[in-house]
Write a protein that holds these residues in place. Structure first.
Motif, PDB file in Angstrom:
ATOM      1  N   GLY A  71       0.797  -1.229   0.000  1.00 15.31           N
ATOM      2  CA  GLY A  71       0.000   0.000   0.000  1.00 15.31           C
ATOM      3  C   GLY A  71       0.826   1.274   0.000  1.00 15.31           C
ATOM      4  O   GLY A  71       0.295   2.367   0.129  1.00 15.31           O
TER       5      GLY A  71
ATOM      6  N   GLY B 151       2.450   2.387  -2.526  1.00 15.20           N
ATOM      7  CA  GLY B 151       2.327   3.062  -3.826  1.00 15.20           C
ATOM      8  C   GLY B 151       3.380   2.676  -4.844  1.00 15.20           C
ATOM      9  O   GLY B 151       3.737   3.485  -5.695  1.00 15.20           O
ATOM     10  N   LYS B 152       3.835   1.423  -4.784  1.00 13.99           N
ATOM     11  CA  LYS B 152       4.824   0.986  -5.787  1.00 13.99           C
ATOM     12  C   LYS B 152       4.221   1.069  -7.181  1.00 13.99           C
ATOM     13  O   LYS B 152       4.895   1.410  -8.146  1.00 13.99           O
ATOM     14  CB  LYS B 152       5.273  -0.457  -5.483  1.00 13.99           C
ATOM     15  N   GLY B 153       2.923   0.752  -7.237  1.00 11.60           N
ATOM     16  CA  GLY B 153       2.242   0.799  -8.530  1.00 11.60           C
ATOM     17  C   GLY B 153       2.335   2.166  -9.188  1.00 11.60           C
ATOM     18  O   GLY B 153       2.459   2.262 -10.414  1.00 11.60           O
ATOM     19  N   SER B 154       2.317   3.233  -8.391  1.00  8.46           N
ATOM     20  CA  SER B 154       2.319   4.561  -9.013  1.00  8.46           C
ATOM     21  C   SER B 154       3.658   4.838  -9.699  1.00  8.46           C
ATOM     22  O   SER B 154       3.708   5.557 -10.697  1.00  8.46           O
ATOM     23  CB  SER B 154       1.953   5.646  -8.005  1.00  8.46           C
TER      24      SER B 154
ATOM     25  N   ALA C 180       1.014   7.832   0.268  1.00  9.07           N
ATOM     26  CA  ALA C 180       1.293   6.842  -0.781  1.00  9.07           C
ATOM     27  C   ALA C 180       2.031   7.522  -1.932  1.00  9.07           C
ATOM     28  O   ALA C 180       1.670   8.621  -2.334  1.00  9.07           O
ATOM     29  CB  ALA C 180      -0.003   6.217  -1.284  1.00  9.07           C
TER      30      ALA C 180
ATOM     31  N   ALA D 279       5.612  10.113  -6.308  1.00 12.66           N
ATOM     32  CA  ALA D 279       5.224   9.596  -7.619  1.00 12.66           C
ATOM     33  C   ALA D 279       3.790  10.010  -7.907  1.00 12.66           C
ATOM     34  O   ALA D 279       2.956  10.071  -7.015  1.00 12.66           O
ATOM     35  CB  ALA D 279       5.345   8.079  -7.635  1.00 12.66           C
TER      36      ALA D 279
HETATM   37  N1  LIG Z   1       1.183   8.132  -5.807  1.00  9.23           N
HETATM   38  C1  LIG Z   1       0.066   7.963  -5.099  1.00  9.23           C
HETATM   39  N2  LIG Z   1      -0.611   9.032  -4.636  1.00  9.23           N
HETATM   40  C2  LIG Z   1      -1.724   8.847  -3.910  1.00  9.23           C
HETATM   41  N3  LIG Z   1      -2.261   7.672  -3.610  1.00  9.23           N
HETATM   42  C3  LIG Z   1      -1.649   6.577  -4.061  1.00  9.23           C
HETATM   43  C4  LIG Z   1      -0.453   6.662  -4.823  1.00  9.23           C
HETATM   44  N4  LIG Z   1      -0.059   5.416  -5.130  1.00  9.23           N
HETATM   45  C5  LIG Z   1      -0.965   4.595  -4.574  1.00  9.23           C
HETATM   46  N5  LIG Z   1      -1.926   5.285  -3.938  1.00  9.23           N
HETATM   47  C6  LIG Z   1      -3.042   4.712  -3.161  1.00  9.23           C
HETATM   48  O1  LIG Z   1      -2.524   3.627  -2.415  1.00  9.23           O
HETATM   49  C7  LIG Z   1      -3.160   2.406  -2.777  1.00  9.23           C
HETATM   50  C8  LIG Z   1      -2.133   1.284  -2.847  1.00  9.23           C
HETATM   51  O2  LIG Z   1      -1.223   1.531  -3.886  1.00  9.23           O
HETATM   52  P1  LIG Z   1      -0.405   0.374  -4.601  1.00  9.23           P
HETATM   53  O3  LIG Z   1       0.348   0.971  -5.692  1.00  9.23           O
HETATM   54  O4  LIG Z   1      -1.309  -0.762  -4.934  1.00  9.23           O
HETATM   55  O5  LIG Z   1       0.552  -0.059  -3.431  1.00  9.23           O
HETATM   56  P2  LIG Z   1       1.599  -1.246  -3.423  1.00  9.23           P
HETATM   57  O6  LIG Z   1       1.712  -1.787  -4.814  1.00  9.23           O
HETATM   58  O7  LIG Z   1       2.853  -0.584  -2.965  1.00  9.23           O
HETATM   59  O8  LIG Z   1       1.104  -2.232  -2.435  1.00  9.23           O
HETATM   60  C9  LIG Z   1      -3.820   2.704  -4.118  1.00  9.23           C
HETATM   61  O9  LIG Z   1      -4.991   1.984  -4.272  1.00  9.23           O
HETATM   62  C10 LIG Z   1      -4.118   4.171  -4.050  1.00  9.23           C
HETATM   63  O10 LIG Z   1      -5.358   4.400  -3.394  1.00  9.23           O
END
Ligand SMILES: Nc1ncnc2c1ncn2[C@@H]1O[C@H](COP(=O)(O)OP(=O)(O)O)[C@@H](O)[C@H]1O
Ligand SMILES: [Mg+2]
Length: 477
Positions: A249, A251-254, A437, A455
């Protein structure tokens, strides 16, 4: 200096130890008054020259006002000041950007210098252990300059001879508390100097929206979010490998999606190929049509990595003796291998043979892929030591929120946390996943100082739009 005093009792000096007849007392050297005055004057002149040199505007204003008051009286001085202030403020109102740059920030810097840093400097550095006493004389590092902008104060310091920036890194907590800041980051631009960065307002407190698509295809660096100075942050992706670590959670995905987004125009014209490995099937599958290759099962992932190694070796054979670096072309596009949750393929992989194949391919790609245009960007959730056997393969690293302070150095390398990468302090709020995040510390191969970046958040809608806009592409490699 001490000198022996024979017959001390005779002269009326009483020893504190009963049976000793010999005591020592300091010799008093009388300095001639003229020498004292000359030294004193010299210090005064040197101090004045230094003040004028460092604060020319403040000195001119003070000197000018004093002259005006003494020659023409205080009423004239008030009128001149009033006229000056109204001219400058209307100019700043007409050209706000220039006004901020030339008037507001310098005035704020000066005020912060006087009120916060100069006023407390000696006491804070003494208590933080950065001052020294040598032969009874106190020395403090020299506070040279303060530059403030909307977000941070940057304080330039000339260290004492013989000090190292590590001492300042160790004392960063003391400095932050001492000057009333939320943190303090240390960097050393040149030998003998350190710059202390104190954040005042957090430019990264708000979610950063997905960045616009680049107008022209770009391959080298990608706009992935915002830096602490409030400006876009560009991450180098070509000619390096990037490891992105953070708790669930964080925010690696971002990071992954922001990089993908920034490379899409280049992918469309055939200069980039995106290969995705998604062992958890939770992240990259969502934008499946954006990837030229996609693998999810460990077997497929191993095969794909080995495929990338083949491309790399074929290029290396062709380039040998012909050129030393890669320029993306349609024939030889930049291949970015994106791995989400890399530990699923390495540390958590049960099948030993498969794990060995994957590790070998990853190690080959990361050690030899740069020069021939094959890059790896991997996300990692669990930065424990055994997971991080691959850490050193990645020149550039990003730490998002981490659970433990020790994990910061595990991800970013030794000393990163002391230099201000407080990834374990990044805010989180169970009720609102967007809090903190995407906030990260980036440490690049060629720079020891971590940079704080947020990010951009690429939402599901953004990814849908990316798919609609960019899913057709010339034939895949
Ligand atoms: N750059 C960002 N800015 C704001 N919120 C974010 C960002 N990246 C992720 N989030 C929030 O955090 C949640 C988890 O992100 P995610 O990328 O799935 O985390 P991870 O892959 O690190 O477990 C997303 O569903 C979103 O709501
Ligand atoms: Mg994820």
């Amino acid at each position: 200096m001490l000198r022996k005093m024979p017959g001390a009792e005779v002269q009326g000096v009483v020893s504190t130890t009963p049976d000793t007849s010999v005591v020592f007392s300091p010799m008093v050297v009388k300095t001639p008054a003229i020498v004292v005055i000359v030294v004193w004057l010299w210090r005064l002149v040197a101090g004045l020259v230094k003040a004028v040199w460092r604060h020319p505007v403040a000195c001119v204003l003070t000197g000018g006002t004093t002259t005006l008051v003494s020659l023409l009286g205080w009423q004239t001085a008030v009128i001149v000041w009033g006229a000056g202030v109204s001219v400058v403020s209307s100019w700043a109102g007409l050209w706000p950007a220039a006004g901020m740059r030339w008037v507001v920030w310098p005035a704020l810097s000066w005020w912060r210098w006087v009120w916060v840093y100069r006023r407390k400097w000696r006491s804070v550095v003494a208590v933080a252990g950065l001052g020294r006493v040598v032969r009874g004389r106190g020395y403090a590092p020299d506070l040279v300059r303060v530059v403030s902008d909307r977000w941070v104060d940057r304080v330039t310091v000339k260290m004492l001879d013989g000090q190292s920036d590590e001492e300042y890194a160790d004392a960063s907590g003391n400095l932050a508390h001492g000057f009333g800041a939320a943190g303090c980051r240390i960097s050393s631009p040149k030998p003998g100097w350190v710059v202390l960065t104190f954040p005042r307002r957090d430019a990264l407190a708000k979610v950063v929206a997905a960045r616009p698509y680049p107008d022209a295809p770009v391959v080298t660096t990608v706009d992935v979010g915002m830096g602490e100075n409030g400006r876009p942050y560009r991450l180098q992706v070509h000619g390096t490998h990037v490891l992105i670590a953070g708790a669930t959670g964080s925010g690696k995905g971002s990071w992954l999606w922001s990089v993908v987004r920034g490379l899409l125009p280049a992918r469309q014209v055939g200069l980039v190929r995106l290969w995705a490995l998604d062992p958890k099937r939770m992240e990259l599958s969502f934008g499946r049509p954006l990837f030229d290759r996609y693998a999810a099962t460990p077997e497929d992932c191993a095969e794909m990595l080995e495929g990338a190694v083949k491309v790399m070796q074929e290029r290396a054979d062709r380039y040998a003796g012909v050129r030393r670096s890669h320029v993306p072309t349609e024939r030889d596009p930049f291949i970015l291998v994106i791995v989400d949750e890399v530990a699923f393929l390495t540390a958590y992989q049960q099948d030993k043979a498969l794990r060995a194949r994957i590790m070998a391919a990853l190690a080959t790609l990361t050690t030899q892929g740069r020069a021939v245009g094959v890059g790896v960007m991997a996300a990692l959730q669990d930065p424990r030591k055994d997971v991080l056997s691959i850490r050193n393969l990645f020149p550039d690293r990003v730490a998002l929120r981490l659970d433990e302070p020790e994990q910061v150095d595990m991800v970013l390398g030794d000393g990163a946390r002391d230099r201000g990468a407080l990834a374990d302090h990044i805010a989180r709020d169970p009720a609102d996943p967007s809090v903190g995040a995407g906030v990260s510390y980036v440490r690049l191969e060629n720079a020891p100082d971590p940079i704080r970046v947020r990010a951009a958040y690429v939402s599901d809608d953004d990814i849908r739009h990316m798919v609609l806009q960019y899913s057709t592409v010339s034939e895949a490699v």
